[in-house]
Design a protein around this motif. Structure first.
Motif, PDB file in Angstrom:
ATOM      1  N   TYR A   1       0.868  -1.172   0.000  1.00 21.59           N
ATOM      2  CA  TYR A   1       0.000   0.000   0.000  1.00 21.59           C
ATOM      3  C   TYR A   1       0.905   1.221   0.000  1.00 21.59           C
ATOM      4  O   TYR A   1       1.979   1.194   0.575  1.00 21.59           O
ATOM      5  CB  TYR A   1      -0.845  -0.034   1.275  1.00 21.59           C
ATOM      6  CG  TYR A   1      -1.986   0.934   1.326  1.00 21.59           C
ATOM      7  CD1 TYR A   1      -3.289   0.487   1.125  1.00 21.59           C
ATOM      8  CD2 TYR A   1      -1.783   2.268   1.604  1.00 21.59           C
ATOM      9  CE1 TYR A   1      -4.341   1.365   1.198  1.00 21.59           C
ATOM     10  CE2 TYR A   1      -2.839   3.146   1.668  1.00 21.59           C
ATOM     11  CZ  TYR A   1      -4.125   2.691   1.465  1.00 21.59           C
ATOM     12  OH  TYR A   1      -5.153   3.564   1.548  1.00 21.59           O
TER      13      TYR A   1
ATOM     14  N   HIS B   1      -5.831   7.528  -7.634  1.00 23.99           N
ATOM     15  CA  HIS B   1      -5.772   8.919  -7.178  1.00 23.99           C
ATOM     16  C   HIS B   1      -4.369   9.525  -7.246  1.00 23.99           C
ATOM     17  O   HIS B   1      -3.851  10.093  -6.285  1.00 23.99           O
ATOM     18  CB  HIS B   1      -6.429   9.096  -5.790  1.00 23.99           C
ATOM     19  CG  HIS B   1      -5.838   8.303  -4.651  1.00 23.99           C
ATOM     20  ND1 HIS B   1      -4.858   8.805  -3.843  1.00 23.99           N
ATOM     21  CD2 HIS B   1      -6.097   7.058  -4.181  1.00 23.99           C
ATOM     22  CE1 HIS B   1      -4.529   7.899  -2.922  1.00 23.99           C
ATOM     23  NE2 HIS B   1      -5.265   6.837  -3.117  1.00 23.99           N
TER      24      HIS B   1
ATOM     25  N   HIS C   1      -6.500  -0.621  -1.864  1.00 29.89           N
ATOM     26  CA  HIS C   1      -7.155  -0.054  -0.678  1.00 29.89           C
ATOM     27  C   HIS C   1      -7.914  -1.190  -0.001  1.00 29.89           C
ATOM     28  O   HIS C   1      -8.483  -2.037  -0.674  1.00 29.89           O
ATOM     29  CB  HIS C   1      -8.180   1.010  -1.090  1.00 29.89           C
ATOM     30  CG  HIS C   1      -7.580   2.356  -1.367  1.00 29.89           C
ATOM     31  ND1 HIS C   1      -8.348   3.478  -1.590  1.00 29.89           N
ATOM     32  CD2 HIS C   1      -6.296   2.762  -1.453  1.00 29.89           C
ATOM     33  CE1 HIS C   1      -7.555   4.516  -1.807  1.00 29.89           C
ATOM     34  NE2 HIS C   1      -6.306   4.110  -1.738  1.00 29.89           N
TER      35      HIS C   1
ATOM     36  N   HIS D   1      -2.896   0.980  -6.637  1.00 29.74           N
ATOM     37  CA  HIS D   1      -2.514   0.311  -5.395  1.00 29.74           C
ATOM     38  C   HIS D   1      -3.767  -0.146  -4.666  1.00 29.74           C
ATOM     39  O   HIS D   1      -4.871   0.289  -4.965  1.00 29.74           O
ATOM     40  CB  HIS D   1      -1.674   1.238  -4.511  1.00 29.74           C
ATOM     41  CG  HIS D   1      -2.375   2.515  -4.148  1.00 29.74           C
ATOM     42  ND1 HIS D   1      -2.494   3.574  -5.014  1.00 29.74           N
ATOM     43  CD2 HIS D   1      -3.003   2.891  -3.024  1.00 29.74           C
ATOM     44  CE1 HIS D   1      -3.157   4.552  -4.435  1.00 29.74           C
ATOM     45  NE2 HIS D   1      -3.484   4.157  -3.221  1.00 29.74           N
TER      46      HIS D   1
ATOM     47  N   LEU E   1      -1.367   8.266  -7.416  1.00 32.44           N
ATOM     48  CA  LEU E   1      -0.195   7.608  -6.832  1.00 32.44           C
ATOM     49  C   LEU E   1       0.217   6.364  -7.610  1.00 32.44           C
ATOM     50  O   LEU E   1       1.176   5.697  -7.250  1.00 32.44           O
ATOM     51  CB  LEU E   1      -0.484   7.199  -5.379  1.00 32.44           C
ATOM     52  CG  LEU E   1      -0.727   8.313  -4.369  1.00 32.44           C
ATOM     53  CD1 LEU E   1      -1.168   7.742  -3.039  1.00 32.44           C
ATOM     54  CD2 LEU E   1       0.543   9.144  -4.194  1.00 32.44           C
TER      55      LEU E   1
HETATM   56 ZN   LIG Z   1      -4.675   5.260  -1.954  1.00 31.59          ZN
END
Ligand SMILES: [Zn+2]
Ligand SMILES: [Zn+2]
Length: 188
Positions: free
Chosen positions: A12, A99, A106, A104, A101
């Motif tokens: 994460y 978003h 969640h 990944h 990044l």
């Molecule tokens: Zn995130």
């Protein structure tokens, strides 16, 4: 506030282990007031609308107090039991998000509020540590006057102190204690 380098133990982009440690230390030691939780979580890349509501602060504090016993317990099986107990109430719905990044994972529900995002993220991160590293890697500082918890996911020998400050203070104290032991009695 001392930060360890973000650890990718959960895959994460937030450092869930570091978040758990910082949150617990903020709530259960006298060193940082609850009002600092918003900036603290933002520093771990959580999207935070400040200021937090008093309900959010209270829920986060309750969560932190519930996680702390997992660090106190050295036995892996019992630590797992404790974490499972608090984790059962956390709404989880793993999904991939981006978003900005990069994709990944969640663990909370899409659109979950801050408290549930923090709960899901920290619970799963600690679960990975317990499964992969064992119960002895989450601990409470061995300094007699320090209440801080730490997570040790380094490859080296097991850590016992929350920080270099506590380690150094105790190393110096142990050295002085050895030096002050009377030297007589032994063979000349
Ligand atoms: Zn995130
Ligand atoms: Zn310490």
């Amino acid at each position: 506030m001392a930060r360890t380098r973000p650890a990718e133990v959960t895959g994460y982009r937030n450092d869930g282990v570091g978040t758990a440690v910082a949150l617990i230390n903020a709530v259960t030691t006298a060193e940082s007031p609850a009002e600092t939780l918003g900036p603290l979580l933002a520093s771990f890349n959580f999207k935070v609308d400040v200021p937090l509501t008093s309900d959010e602060v209270e829920a986060l504090a309750t969560w932190a107090r519930g996680l702390r016993p997992v660090f106190v317990e050295d036995d892996q099986e019992r630590a797992i039991g404790l974490l499972n107990e608090v984790m059962v109430d956390v709404p989880m719905q793993p999904h991939i998000s981006d978003h900005g990044l990069g994709p990944h994972l969640h663990y909370g529900r899409p659109g979950a509020g801050l408290v549930d995002r923090v709960r899901a993220n920290t619970a799963v991160a600690l679960a990975f540590v317990l499964c992969e590293y064992g119960g002895g890697r989450l601990g409470v500082c061995a300094d007699a006057g320090c209440e801080r918890v730490y997570a040790d996911i380094s490859r080296g020998p097991r850590r016992r102190y929350c920080s270099k400050t506590c380690l150094n203070r105790n190393t110096v104290a142990a050295y002085r204690a050895r030096r002050s032991v009377p030297q007589g009695e032994g063979p000349a």
